[in-house]
Write an enzyme that holds these catalytic residues in place. Structure first.
Site, short mmCIF file in Angstrom:
data_model
loop_
_atom_site.label_atom_id
_atom_site.label_comp_id
_atom_site.label_asym_id
_atom_site.label_seq_id
_atom_site.Cartn_x
_atom_site.Cartn_y
_atom_site.Cartn_z
N ASN A 40 0.81 -1.23 0.00
CA ASN A 40 0.00 0.00 0.00
C ASN A 40 0.84 1.27 0.00
O ASN A 40 0.39 2.31 -0.48
CB ASN A 40 -0.94 0.00 1.21
CG ASN A 40 -2.29 -0.57 0.84
OD1 ASN A 40 -2.69 -0.53 -0.33
ND2 ASN A 40 -3.01 -1.11 1.82
N HIS A 87 -2.00 -8.11 4.32
CA HIS A 87 -0.57 -7.78 4.29
C HIS A 87 -0.31 -6.50 3.51
O HIS A 87 0.73 -6.36 2.85
CB HIS A 87 0.25 -8.96 3.74
CG HIS A 87 -0.18 -10.25 4.37
ND1 HIS A 87 0.10 -10.57 5.67
CD2 HIS A 87 -0.93 -11.27 3.89
CE1 HIS A 87 -0.44 -11.75 5.97
NE2 HIS A 87 -1.09 -12.18 4.90
N CYS A 88 -1.27 -5.58 3.59
CA CYS A 88 -1.09 -4.26 2.93
C CYS A 88 -0.85 -4.41 1.44
O CYS A 88 -0.18 -3.57 0.85
CB CYS A 88 0.06 -3.49 3.56
SG CYS A 88 -0.39 -2.69 5.07
N ASN A 89 -1.31 -5.50 0.86
CA ASN A 89 -1.10 -5.69 -0.58
C ASN A 89 -2.44 -6.05 -1.22
O ASN A 89 -2.70 -7.21 -1.56
CB ASN A 89 -0.07 -6.80 -0.81
CG ASN A 89 0.39 -6.88 -2.26
OD1 ASN A 89 -0.38 -6.60 -3.17
ND2 ASN A 89 1.63 -7.27 -2.47
#
Ligand SMILES: Cc1ncc(COP(=O)(O)O)c(C=O)c1O
Length: 483
Positions: A152, A410-412
């Site tokens: 992100n 996982h911020c993805n």
């Protein structure tokens, strides 16, 4: 939650069976034997792991530190008298010296020529990415190109690009391996308009799937008129990043991901020529040679100093050199070998797990072999009827066995959305009233779908016993029902 007789796992690790599995593992991955030094270091320097019987499998979250790193840093602080750098008093000069020495060490570690690259200290990789995002001279007619598979903090740069009228394009990743679509990438790279500002950003290693996107893209993109931002946060901990061979314009690093301690320090490695292109949107203490209130003007300090806002994390910065020397004393290639052997075995074992009816227990998101990938193994668990176990519940049960995994997106979001089959149609309603959507409402919109997956990430001192215990834990889900 799970139905069935028990919510507990029934984990048993029998040393004799683990011994047999270890022998078989060594036969399949003979290179593992060359990494024995890491078992010795684990005993000497990371003994807390075995003393507390902890299985740590969250290295992409953060690495673990060696005891000697702490001792060395503490001794430095205990013995020294250090003041805020960048002044001419003795304590300040002592600190400036250590900060500059660390800067030089970082360049040497990444084999980056000081004529070509400079190091800018940041709080973390995100801080480095934000510096590029906010300062890159995007404007109408310019482009920001990035892969779906991105953290992100790289995705967030699109807000700067969009806000300044640049076009934003995502390169999709394709199932099953979740590698970038090569045709789409080639077509997109060909669209750079000469003389315009074109920024291409991608991760050297995905924090979601472990995919290693080719470093060859760097020169290819540059030859077509792109500046390249390489996110090396997940790659650097167990791979050699040689900046005399690869020449990305910008590289972001978080040091705790490489050697665990200290947190709060990262850097932007920037090519000096690329740095000249950046225009800082503001100035602050630490970035100026001179400013005036009455004349309403200022001069930025040339080079890296104009990017380091305020006081750098000066007491922690020397611990970065200590950490890098620690990694060098082991050898990044040895770490890489070990991580890949254990990753290969873990993937093989997890994929082989079957319920009695023959259906697989695990779905893997990412490559099913160790070609061009790193030590991140992302999965979800399914029951014999193909129903999903919520990854947060699995993480919680792993906690009970003292196994640290990580559940979530996982911020993805891009990799997650392709992996889990989220479409624009599914997600668009979530953003229509975005000020009001709570997480619970979001779950309602995506009805029946999981929000994430379960990540095991292997690193520096992972042992065979660690991955073996994770596999035994996974086995306890065989023939179990998910509610
Ligand atoms: C690939 C990747 N990029 C960037 C980041 C951001 O790192 P930080 O949170 O240390 O800023 C992470 C963190 O996990 C990451 O895995």
């Amino acid at each position: 939650m799970f139905t069935g007789t028990s919510t507990q796992t029934d984990l048993q690790v029998r040393p004799d069976q683990m011994g047999l599995a270890f022998q078989a593992f060594r036969r399949t991955y003979p290179a593992f034997d060359s990494t024995q030094k890491l078992d010795e270091l684990r005993l000497a320097e990371y003994s807390r792991l075995d003393q507390q019987e902890h299985v740590y499998l969250d290295y992409t979250g953060g690495a673990l530190y060696a005891e000697s790193q702490l001792r060395e840093h503490l001794a430095l602080l205990n013995d020294g008298i250090f003041g805020n750098p960048h002044s001419k008093n003795l304590t300040s000069m002592a600190m400036t010296h250590l900060v500059e020495q660390t800067r030089e060490y970082i360049l040497r570690y990444f084999n980056a020529s000081p004529d070509e690259y400079t190091v800018i200290f940041t709080p973390n990789a995100t801080g480095a990415l934000k510096l590029v995002g906010e300062s890159y001279p995007f404007g109408p007619g310019d482009q920001y190109l990035l892969t779906f598979d991105n953290h992100n903090s790289v995705n967030g740069i699109r807000e700067f690009a969009r806000g300044k009228g640049a076009r934003v394009t995502y390169v999709p990743v394709l199932l099953p391996d979740l590698r970038a679509d090569p045709d789409f990438l080639a077509q997109s790279l060909a669209t750079a308009r000469p003389g315009r500002n074109n920024l291409f950003a991608y991760p050297a290693q995905s924090n979601f799937t472990g995919v290693q996107h080719p470093l060859e893209w760097i020169a290819e993109a540059q030859s077509k008129g792109w500046d390249v931002l390489l996110d090396a946060a997940a790659f650097a901990p167990s791979n050699r990043l040689d900046l005399s061979r690869w020449h990305p314009d910008f590289v972001d690093i978080s040091f705790y991901k490489i050697f665990g301690y200290p947190t709060g320090t990262g850097c932007l490695l920037a090519r000096k020529t690329a740095l000249q292109k950046l225009k800082r949107p503001w100035y602050s203490g630490g970035t100026l040679t001179f400013s005036s209130v009455v004349a309403f003007d200022h001069y930025l300090t040339p080079g890296s100093a104009s990017f380091e806002d305020g006081t750098v994390n000066y007491l922690s910065i020397p611990a970065v050199e200590i950490g890098l020397r620690w990694i060098e004393s082991i050898g990044i290639d040895m770490i890489h070998t070990r991580v890949m052997c254990l990753t290969g075995w873990l993937i093989d074992q997890l994929l082989a797990l079957r319920h009695s009816n023959g259906r697989p227990l695990i779905r893997l998101y990412g490559p099913a072999n160790i070609q061009a990938r790193g030590g991140t193994v992302q999965v979800n668990f399914f029951d014999p009827d193909g129903r999903l176990f919520d990854c947060n519940d699995v993480e919680r049960l792993a906690n009970e066995e003292r196994i640290s995994l990580r559940a979530g997106c996982h911020c993805n979001p891009g990799a997650r959305e392709v992996a889990l089959g989220f479409t624009e149609e599914t997600l668009a309603p979530c953003f229509r009233a975005k000020d009001r959507l709570t997480f619970e409402q979001f779950l309602h919109v995506i009805d029946g779908k999981t929000t994430g997956a379960l990540r095991a990430s292997i690193g520096l001192v992972t042992s065979f016993a660690d991955v073996y215990k994770y596999v035994q834990f996974a086995r306890t889900f065989i023939d179990r029902n998910a509610g």
